[in-house]
Design an enzyme around this catalytic site. Structure first.
Site, PDB file in Angstrom:
ATOM      1  N   ASP A  83       0.830  -1.208   0.000  1.00 57.13           N
ATOM      2  CA  ASP A  83       0.000   0.000   0.000  1.00 57.13           C
ATOM      3  C   ASP A  83       0.866   1.261   0.000  1.00 57.13           C
ATOM      4  O   ASP A  83       2.059   1.217   0.345  1.00 57.13           O
ATOM      5  CB  ASP A  83      -0.899  -0.037   1.246  1.00 57.13           C
ATOM      6  CG  ASP A  83      -2.217   0.708   1.049  1.00 57.13           C
ATOM      7  OD1 ASP A  83      -2.319   1.508   0.107  1.00 57.13           O
ATOM      8  OD2 ASP A  83      -3.136   0.489   1.864  1.00 57.13           O
ATOM      9  N   ASP A 106     -10.678   1.811  -3.817  1.00 57.74           N
ATOM     10  CA  ASP A 106     -11.319   1.569  -2.514  1.00 57.74           C
ATOM     11  C   ASP A 106     -12.832   1.643  -2.633  1.00 57.74           C
ATOM     12  O   ASP A 106     -13.533   1.290  -1.681  1.00 57.74           O
ATOM     13  CB  ASP A 106     -10.846   2.611  -1.489  1.00 57.74           C
ATOM     14  CG  ASP A 106      -9.565   2.166  -0.791  1.00 57.74           C
ATOM     15  OD1 ASP A 106      -9.184   0.997  -0.946  1.00 57.74           O
ATOM     16  OD2 ASP A 106      -8.959   2.997  -0.101  1.00 57.74           O
TER      17      ASP A 106
END
Ligand code: DGJ
Length: 728
Positions: A480, A550
């Site tokens: 990430d 997301d």
């Protein structure tokens, strides 16, 4: 048609033929490289007449070496234009010499054509075996002593050219590179639309197409990352180009930092596009004897519209960019605990999800953020990569073996490039973050960006990850990256090298990924950056799949996945079924539609399996088995975008490489009263009979020309997937 690179000595013309395009330029008067043509494949090589423009008035300077009123660097089509010597359009090369002068003028000296393609030192790029590609290496010089090499590679069976540049300081004094783009193309025919992929968090890669007006249009980043906001991809399209017809040129910068793709339409009917490292904030000191390498830009041409362009890029990336260990391999079906638990989990919870996963046929549990340091929210501990044993008793080895015993593989989350303000790492090494002396560093999500220009920082990151991988049976990493770079400076570099920090950061990142993928070749890496920021081809070289967004709402995902598919293959798009109502939008959708939309990429779940009803568990079993049965069509096949998600309904089709199977997805976005919907398939064998999963039989020609009748009363967000198999 095979690809080749030819040099026509008499006319001093280079002709690069790919499977579908020709690219032609030549050595002109005074050693200038002038560009003649890029487009559909043509037979002639001498099309030098196309590049000629006349100087019109005294505002258009003439070259001192050529002194011909018909030849001005400001009006002719140039192959690699330089700054400050008479070409006032956007330029590709600017070098400041030791005296502080930045007039640059690059002229042809020599060239060679070699088999294959060399890697770029320190950077990811497309790869090819000796018999799969040919490369032109063309050298030119400037009086500063800069030796500039332009690299052009054509690939045996792809309508693709890759380009990059290197600059060597052959003088005995330092020089400063102010801009070095990988590629420039001067289109000698006018009138283009430019298509880009803009976005932000949760809304990545929205397609936008505008007519190019006179002046400059640019997609770029100064965020230190390619980022959410503009993807490093752009297409130039003839005004009449549609999804399946017309000229489409794609440009994709293989780079994860500050990039720019900039187009300029000039007064004389010429469109110039330059692609590569963004020169804003960039300066690179090149000492005597040193060499600098730019990242690569991929150029693709299709006469079959946007669809043809995307299919060509997808195939090219599968064969020449994505790690071949994974490119075509079936990917594990994942369950990721982020939307299931966020930070609130412990070993018992993860093991109980793993048990359900195993029962439902899911292959892997991915433990997301919150397993290390004292991290129970996003305020602390990034950089402290020791397991939080209050949450996970017995640490990673115990958890991973329990998950494995439950019957699934284990994957883990890292955000390696960061240190939380509240972390042991930052307290120990405040000098390890990017910062400028005396100025408070900007904060985002309570975290700082580590200074990846430093070898000690890169080693720390590598060692932290390697030690986790060596401690337990970990099969996957989600990498990430949740903030962008600020105060881009390094305590370890001298003042005249601070302009290098942005690029050196990216090189540091690549060096870590290079080591990891070399030392742990069987660990699957998934990229992520607050969803799909930094979704770029350079990272796809290391990360065969990328968390697309997301935003997991299937209706929102239609647009996001559509935009992503403009450049990137389905095998790279990580798509998960999440809970309803959706956590980001609150929209309620059926389990079926969430699955049907997620089938368009690498598949998984982002919800709490422990909370599913019996009926939903049955649906998961069906979805997993369907994905496993058909994923080869999606991941390795050709995409046809049948109806864009801008309509009331949307549809897409994947056709297997051999044309024998097809998977068609139809989604009703907004219900309409009494609508009529026909779906014309594409890419099938017209003379073959295809049978669908309802047992209906059609000739390919029928499916493509007469089409399927999808008319019925569809509800909002209702969908279906139809599978076709060629008979015989
Ligand atoms: C952002 C990612 O996009 C999410 O999937 C999740 O991993 C969070 N970060 C964790 O902090």
């Amino acid at each position: 048609m095979t690809s080749s690179i030819s040099f026509y000595e008499e006319k001093q013309i280079f002709k690069l033929d790919t499977s579908g395009s020709s690219y032609i330029f030549g050595v002109d008067k005074g050693g200038y490289l002038t560009h003649y043509y890029y487009g559909a494949r043509i037979a002639d090589h001498d099309v030098s007449y196309l590049g000629v423009r006349e100087g019109h008035d005294s505002s258009v300077p003439l070259s001192a070496d050529v002194d011909d009123w018909r030849f001005s660097p400001d009006t002719v089509a140039m192959e690699y234009p330089c700054f400050g010597t008479g070409d006032y359009r956007i330029s590709a090369l600017e070098i400041k010499d030791a005296n502080g002068h930045n007039s640059t003028d690059f002229r042809y000296r020599s060239h060679k054509i070699v088999a294959g393609k060399k890697p770029i030192p320190g950077m990811p790029s497309a790869f090819a075996a000796e018999d799969e590609a040919e490369t032109l290496e063309l050298v030119g010089t400037d009086i500063t002593g800069a030796e500039v090499t332009l690299y052009y590679t054509v690939f045996k069976s792809h309508p693709v050219i890759t380009r990059r540049v290197s600059v060597k300081n052959a003088s005995n004094k330092p020089m400063f590179l102010e801009r070095v783009y990988s590629a420039c193309v001067d289109f000698t025919h006018p009138e283009f639309d430019m298509l880009g992929l803009w976005g932000c968090w949760g809304r990545e890669r929205k397609v936008e197409r505008n007519k190019l007006a006179h002046g400059i249009t640019s997609f770029s980043s100064v965020r230190g990352a390619s980022g959410h906001y503009h993807n490093p991809f752009a297409a130039l399209l003839a005004p009449e180009t549609t999804e399946e017809h017309g000229d489409a040129y794609g440009f994709n910068v293989v780079y994860s930092g500050n990039y720019a793709i900039t187009a300029e339409v000039d007064a004389f009917g010429l469109t110039r596009i330059i692609c590569g490292l963004n020169h804003e904030g960039f300066e690179w000191k090149l000492d005597a004897g040193e060499e600098f390498y730019t990242p690569e830009t991929v150029l693709v041409y299709s006469a079959e519209g946007l669809g043809g362009m995307s299919r060509a890029l997808h195939r090219f990336y599968r064969e020449h960019l994505i790690n071949q260990r994974w490119a075509r391999a079936p990917r594990p079906v994942l369950v990721n605990n982020w939307e299931a638990t966020y930070f609130a989990f412990d070993d018992e919870k993860l093991v109980s999800i793993a048990k359900d996963a195993a029962e439902l046929g899911i292959d892997m549990l991915v433990m997301d953020d919150g397993w290390f340091g004292k991290r129970n929210d996003d305020r602390s501990s990034l950089g402290d990569w020791n397991t939080n044993e209050e949450k996970l008793k017995g640490g990673l080895p115990s958890l991973v073996s329990r998950v494995n015993e439950a019957g699934v593989d284990f994957g883990i989350w890292f955000e390696p490039e960061m240190a939380s303000r509240d972390s042991e790492l930052y307290r120990r090494h405040p000098e390890w973050i990017l910062h400028t002396e005396g100025r408070k560093p900007s904060i985002a999500r309570h975290q700082y960006v580590l200074d990846l220009t430093r070898q000690d920082v890169c080693d720390y990151i590598y060692d932290s990850i390697a030690s986790a991988l060596n401690s337990a049976n970990i099969k996957y990493i989600k990498w990430d990256f949740n903030r962008n770079l600020t105060e881009v400076a390094s305590a370890s570099l001298p003042s005249d090298r601070q302009g290098e920090v942005g690029h050196r950061y990216v090189l540091g990142l690549y060096s870590i990924l290079e080591r990891l993928t070399h030392d742990f070749p069987n660990v699957l890496l998934e990229g992520c950056s607050s969803g799909g920021g930094r979704y770029d081809p350079a990272l796809l070289y290391y990360f065969p799949q990328y968390w697309t967004s997301d935003d997991t709402d299937p209706i929102e995902r239609l647009n996001i996945q559509y935009g992503t598919s403009m450049a990137y293959p389905a095998s790279t798009m990580s798509c998960h079924v999440s809970a309803s109502p959706n956590h980001q939008t609150g929209r309620r959708t059926s389990f079926e539609t969430r699955g049907n939309v997620a089938f368009a990429g690498t598949f998984g779940y982002e919800l709490d399996l422990n909370k599913l009803t019996e009926h939903e568990r049955e649906l998961v079993r069906e979805q997993v088995s369907m994905y496993k049965k058909y994923s080869h069509i999606v991941n390795n096949g050709d995409l046809y975008r049948l109806i864009p998600p801008t309509e009331d309904v949307t549809a897409w089709e994947y056709v297997s490489e051999d044309g024998s199977e097809a998977l068609v997805t139809f989604v009703a976005i907004n219900a309409r009263i009494a609508p009529v919907y026909f779906l014309h398939l594409r890419g099938l064998d017209p003379d073959a009979v295809y049978v669908d999963n309802f047992g209906r039989r059609f000739f390919g020609s029928t499916l493509m020309n007469a089409g399927l009748n999808m008319t019925r009363g569809w509800h909002d967000a209702e969908s279906t997937v139809i599978y076709f198999k060629k008979e015989g």
